[in-house]
Every structure is written in structure tokens, then in C-alpha cells.
Design an enzyme around this catalytic site. Structure first.
Site, PDB file in Angstrom:
ATOM      1  N   SER A 119       0.819  -1.206   0.000  1.00 34.02           N
ATOM      2  CA  SER A 119       0.000   0.000   0.000  1.00 34.02           C
ATOM      3  C   SER A 119       0.855   1.260   0.000  1.00 34.02           C
ATOM      4  O   SER A 119       0.316   2.362  -0.110  1.00 34.02           O
ATOM      5  CB  SER A 119      -0.912   0.021   1.240  1.00 34.02           C
ATOM      6  OG  SER A 119      -0.128  -0.007   2.429  1.00 34.02           O
ATOM      7  N   HIS A 140      -3.300  -3.949  -5.561  1.00 34.16           N
ATOM      8  CA  HIS A 140      -3.587  -3.479  -4.205  1.00 34.16           C
ATOM      9  C   HIS A 140      -5.062  -3.652  -3.864  1.00 34.16           C
ATOM     10  O   HIS A 140      -5.918  -2.938  -4.366  1.00 34.16           O
ATOM     11  CB  HIS A 140      -3.172  -2.004  -4.069  1.00 34.16           C
ATOM     12  CG  HIS A 140      -3.372  -1.446  -2.697  1.00 34.16           C
ATOM     13  ND1 HIS A 140      -3.740  -0.149  -2.459  1.00 34.16           N
ATOM     14  CD2 HIS A 140      -3.258  -2.039  -1.475  1.00 34.16           C
ATOM     15  CE1 HIS A 140      -3.840   0.037  -1.165  1.00 34.16           C
ATOM     16  NE2 HIS A 140      -3.563  -1.089  -0.543  1.00 34.16           N
ATOM     17  N   GLU A 152      -6.516  -1.516  -6.944  1.00 28.37           N
ATOM     18  CA  GLU A 152      -5.631  -0.610  -7.668  1.00 28.37           C
ATOM     19  C   GLU A 152      -4.589  -1.450  -8.418  1.00 28.37           C
ATOM     20  O   GLU A 152      -3.867  -2.232  -7.794  1.00 28.37           O
ATOM     21  CB  GLU A 152      -4.935   0.357  -6.709  1.00 28.37           C
ATOM     22  CG  GLU A 152      -5.885   1.374  -6.095  1.00 28.37           C
ATOM     23  CD  GLU A 152      -5.202   2.316  -5.113  1.00 28.37           C
ATOM     24  OE1 GLU A 152      -5.462   3.523  -5.157  1.00 28.37           O
ATOM     25  OE2 GLU A 152      -4.397   1.827  -4.284  1.00 28.37           O
ATOM     26  N   ASN A 190      -4.590   5.912  -0.842  1.00 32.32           N
ATOM     27  CA  ASN A 190      -3.781   6.327   0.300  1.00 32.32           C
ATOM     28  C   ASN A 190      -3.171   7.708   0.104  1.00 32.32           C
ATOM     29  O   ASN A 190      -2.920   8.422   1.076  1.00 32.32           O
ATOM     30  CB  ASN A 190      -2.679   5.301   0.569  1.00 32.32           C
ATOM     31  CG  ASN A 190      -3.215   4.060   1.248  1.00 32.32           C
ATOM     32  OD1 ASN A 190      -4.272   4.093   1.865  1.00 32.32           O
ATOM     33  ND2 ASN A 190      -2.512   2.954   1.135  1.00 32.32           N
TER      34      ASN A 190
END
Length: 482
Positions: A119, A140, A152, A190
């Protein structure tokens, strides 16, 4: 290529969830752990997760048995020789991942795709540990993997261009929505989420508002599924601290520097739910209602009518000799307060949504007036959020920079508006993506709010993104979409 046999290395909560996702889609799965104890723990994760699905009516007993039957568990990496895809889900330590990928490169057949679920760490650096850099990318998932609808797909400059659509198609086969992004720290979710969470810690440390008030403002006022401190405890404070460190190393943006409060809590091993205590874990002290005889008010601004109606419904009537004056915060509350004969009675009020009232006390506001204002808001059915007299109060000070970051991300060509919105809705469970939120609030409102934040805090990241400024100047109310 056809992906029929998939391996997952690392069967913690995240890895076990990923293995379950593949097995639910009908693929054969090999789960790998370091030793028998870790393997048993991983098996327990999958068994409990699928049993919960049965209990909730989302799986039958037969479907659960089929899913578990497609998962083979082992402690030997050598069993991965025939895997078509290997997904790594081990701890976020770069040296561990480099060693694992070098080993996988030796073991797996040449056409096997190696994917990392990192991540925060650079996928390019992980790919460089192999001799098949074109067959390495990021995949991800989000926790809990069987529930969250986003993946992702992260490519590097060396990734075979044909591989991204193949993995995206696989993600769709899994019932997920793929978002293709480049290898930048934090990817999409993130990179937008963690600075917002970090900023909440900074604002609490600066004394803008308390933990419970900030969480209530964002959850009840903005409509997010969790407040920032609740979410930090769920993610893990150590994880958040590490991601912010990676973001800062890449951007050198002061706003990406981990909040000192995060560092302090991580050093004390107060990591959130995983350790039993983080921002939460201590018992909150109950608020004692203020016993006040009469409270009257004065409100200016567009929300005056709504607040007045709420007060009348609750049985309050106007008075010419108010004990507490509440004024809509159209500019710093202190500017209103100093014009009063008794500025200690002034409290700024801003209604957010239909459930929250932000109450801003100035340096002159008395404690009695602040407490009385909180109790009044409760009586008329609003959740009071106490804060200091600062630009943006709580909600705008956290929401608007997040929206601004999304505009900058799009303007840099990193991801499309649709992908960014989908990433935040599906990856975080938000009711709307940042561009949907921007257009609901109004581009000009957000632009002006950012200008006020910049004037207050002098933080360059608060300056409105040039694209946002240009659209407002041109009178455009929505972002152009292809």
C-alpha cells in the site's frame, strides 16, 4: 494469459482475504505461510470469514465448502512452480519483499506474473529484485478484501503494457472494480486518504478540536462512514505513520510529514485496534449538561431560518436580553464578539448537513456560554462539535484540502476523474468521490474556502489548485469529462 492457479504469499488478515476472493471466483489457490502456526492462523481467517458469510445468508454451506476446497495451504514456496499469478501480502518491510520476489523469480515459471499488495512501498524497487521486471506490478486490495470493491492495478515504467489490461480483466472477474495507476507513493486512495487522516491528528494536536468532536463532525456532518481517528485506529497507527513517511520522502511536502502525535503514539506502541488502544481505548468522560434558565440567540446567514425553526420547535422564543449569543460564522467569530458589550457571550455556529452544529469559541468566550451553546444544540436535535475560532472550523479544514489534493492529482494526469471518484467510493466506502463532492458543494464555495484556509494557516498546499481556480473564474460549475 489465462489465470487459473493463483498463489498468495502471506495469510494474515489481508492475505487470507485475498485468497478467499480468488477462491470465490472459482480459481485454484495456493496459500503460503512461513510455518505451521502461521498457516493455521491463516486457515482460521478464511474459515471464519466464510462462516460469517453463511450466517448472513451470503453463502450456502455447499458454496462455502467449495471455496475452502479450492484453497491449498503450504509452508513451501517451491509449491508455487506452476502458479500463473503470485500475489504477495507479507508485512510492509521493503527488505522482506525484495528477498521474497528474488526467491519467487527463481521458483516460478517465466510467464508467471508477480504482484505485490503493498500500500506504500515503490513497486519499481520490488520489480528490480527480479529478472522479469515486465511481469511485476502492484495489485492493491482493500481490507476486508472479500467486501471492498476496489483493486488498484499499479504499473511501473518497466511493466509490459499488455499486462495491465489483463490484470484489470482478472480483477473484474473477481467482482472488483480495477483502477489503473502509476507507481507513485500512496497510489490513489492512500495518497488522498492518509494526508486527510494525518491532518486530523495535526489539528487535534494544535487544539482546534477534540478527538470525539472531530470524528463526529466528519461522520455525522460530512457523512463519512468513520471519523478520522476511528479509521486511524482501524488501519493501524504504525501503518499510517509509515505511509506518511513514504509520501513525505517522495514529495517533500510539509503537509505529508507524519504528525508528531502519530509518532508519539507509535513509539508508545499504542497502535489502534491491533494493540487494544490508540486514539481510542480509554473511556470518554460524560458531559454534564449545564443547568441554565433561559438561552436566547442571534443568528445571521443562510442557515438562520433553519436554526430559528429548530429553536421554535423546541419551545424557545426570542429575547432582547440574551444569555448566550450564537452567530453564523461568516467570518472570524472574534470580529463579531468584540462589537458586543459582553463578548464572553458570543459563540460561532455553523450547521453542517442536518445533524451537526460546529460551535466556535473565541479567546473571550466564557466556559459557561460554550457549555450552554452545546446543550442548546442537543436540545434542538443537533450534535454539537466544539472547536476554536479558526478558518474552516473542523469540517472545511479537513474536507477542502482533501478535495484540493484530488484536483491536483487529476490535473497532473495521474488518474481520471472517474477513476479517482471510484477509488475513494469503493476503497474507503465514501458516499461520493471527491469530484462528486466538489460539484455538490460548489466549485466556487470550495475555492473560496481554500483561500480562507490559506490566509489563516499560510500552508502552500491549501492554496486552491490552479485548475479549480481557473474553472471558477470561467464560471464553470462542473469538471469537464471526456
Amino acid at each position: 494469459m489465462a489465470f487459473e492457479m493463483v498463489a498468495v504469499v502471506g495469510l494474515g488478515t489481508m492475505g487470507a482475504g485475498i485468497a478467499e476472493v480468488f477462491a470465490r471466483a472459482g480459481l485454484r489457490v495456493i496459500g503460503v505461510e512461513a510455518d505451521a502456526d502461521a498457516l493455521a492462523t491463516g486457515r482460521g481467517h478464511v474459515e471464519r470469514s466464510t462462516q460469517r458469510a453463511v450466517d448472513r445468508g451470503r453463502l450456502t454451506d455447499g458454496e462455502r465448502a467449495s471455496i475452502l476446497g479450492r484453497i491449498t495451504l503450504t509452508t513451501s514456496r517451491e509449491d508455487l512452480r506452476e502458479a500463473d499469478l503470485v500475489v504477495e501480502a507479507i508485512p510492509e518491510v521493503l527488505d522482506y519483499k525484495l528477498s521474497l520476489f528474488a526467491d519467487l523469480d527463481r521458483i516460478c515459471k517465466p510467464e508467471t506474473v508477480l504482484a505485490t499488495n503493498t500500500s506504500s512501498l515503490p513497486v519499481t524497487a520490488i520489480a528490480a529484485a527480479t529478472g522479469r521486471q515486465g511481469r511485476v506490478l502492484g495489485m492493491h486490495f482493500f481490507n476486508p478484501a472479500p467486501v471492498m470493491g476496489l483493486v488498484e492495478v499499479v504499473s511501473t515504467v518497466l511493466t509490459d503494457p499488455a499486462l495491465v489490461p489483463e490484470i484489470s480483466e482478472l480483477a473484474t472477474r473477481l467482482g472488483k472494480t480495477p483502477v489503473a495507476v502509476g507507481d507513485r507513493a500512496g497510489f490513489v486512495v492512500n495518497r488522498l486518504l492518509l494526508p486527510y487522516l494525518n491532518q486530523a491528528a495535526v489539528l487535534m494536536e494544535q487544539g482546534l478540536a477534540g478527538r470525539d468532536d472531530i470524528d463526529a463532525a466528519m461522520r455525522l456532518g460530512v457523512g463519512l462512514p468513520m471519523g478520522p481517528f476511528e479509521l486511524l485506529d482501524l488501519i493501524g497507527l504504525d501503518t499510517a505513520y509509515e505511509v506518511m513517511g513514504v509520501l513525505f520522502d517522495e514529495t517533500r511536502d510539509r503537509r505529508h510529514a507524519p504528525a508528531p502525535l502519530l509518532r508519539e503514539l507509535v513509539s508508545a506502541r499504542l497502535l489502534g485496534r491491533k494493540s487494544g488502544r490508540g486514539f481510542y481505548g480509554d473511556e470518554p468522560r460524560p458531559h454534564e449538561p449545564v443547568k441554565s434558565s433561559v438561552i436566547t440567540f442571534e443568528v445571521a446567514g443562510e442557515e438562520a431560518g433553519e436554526l430559528t425553526e429548530r429553536l421554535r420547535t423546541a419551545g424557545f422564543k426570542p429575547s432582547t436580553d440574551p444569555d448566550v449569543i450564537l452567530r453564523q460564522a461568516d467570518r472570524p467569530v472574534i470580529e463579531h464578539a468584540v462589537r458586543l458589550q459582553d463578548p464572553a457571550r458570543m459563540v460561532g455556529v455553523r450547521i453542517v448537513g442536518d445533524r451537526v452544529a460546529e460551535l466556535a469559541a473565541t479567546v473571550l468566550t466564557s466556559g459557561e456560554a460554550a457549555r450552554a451553546a452545546r446543550d442548546l444544540m442537543k436540545v434542538i436535535g443537533l450534535t454539537p462539535v466544539a472547536c476554536r475560532d479558526r478558518a474552516g472550523f473542523v469540517t472545511d479544514a479537513l474536507l477542502y484540502p482533501y478535495l484540493n489534493d484530488a484536483v491536483r492529482m487529476y490535473d497532473a494526469g495521474y488518474a481520471s476523474i472517474g477513476d479517482i471518484d471510484a477509488a475513494m467510493r469503493l476503497g474507503c466506502g465514501y458516499p461520493a468521490g471527491p469530484f462528486e463532492t466538489l460539484e455538490t458543494i460548489g466549485l466556487a464555495v470550495v475555492r473560496d474556502g481554500l483561500r480562507a484556509l490559506y490566509a489563516e494557516y499560510r500552508e502552500p498546499a491549501y492554496a486552491p489548485a490552479p485548475l479549480l481556480d481557473q474553472l471558477v473564474t470561467a464560471g464553470v460549475r462542473a469538471f469537464p469529462r471526456p
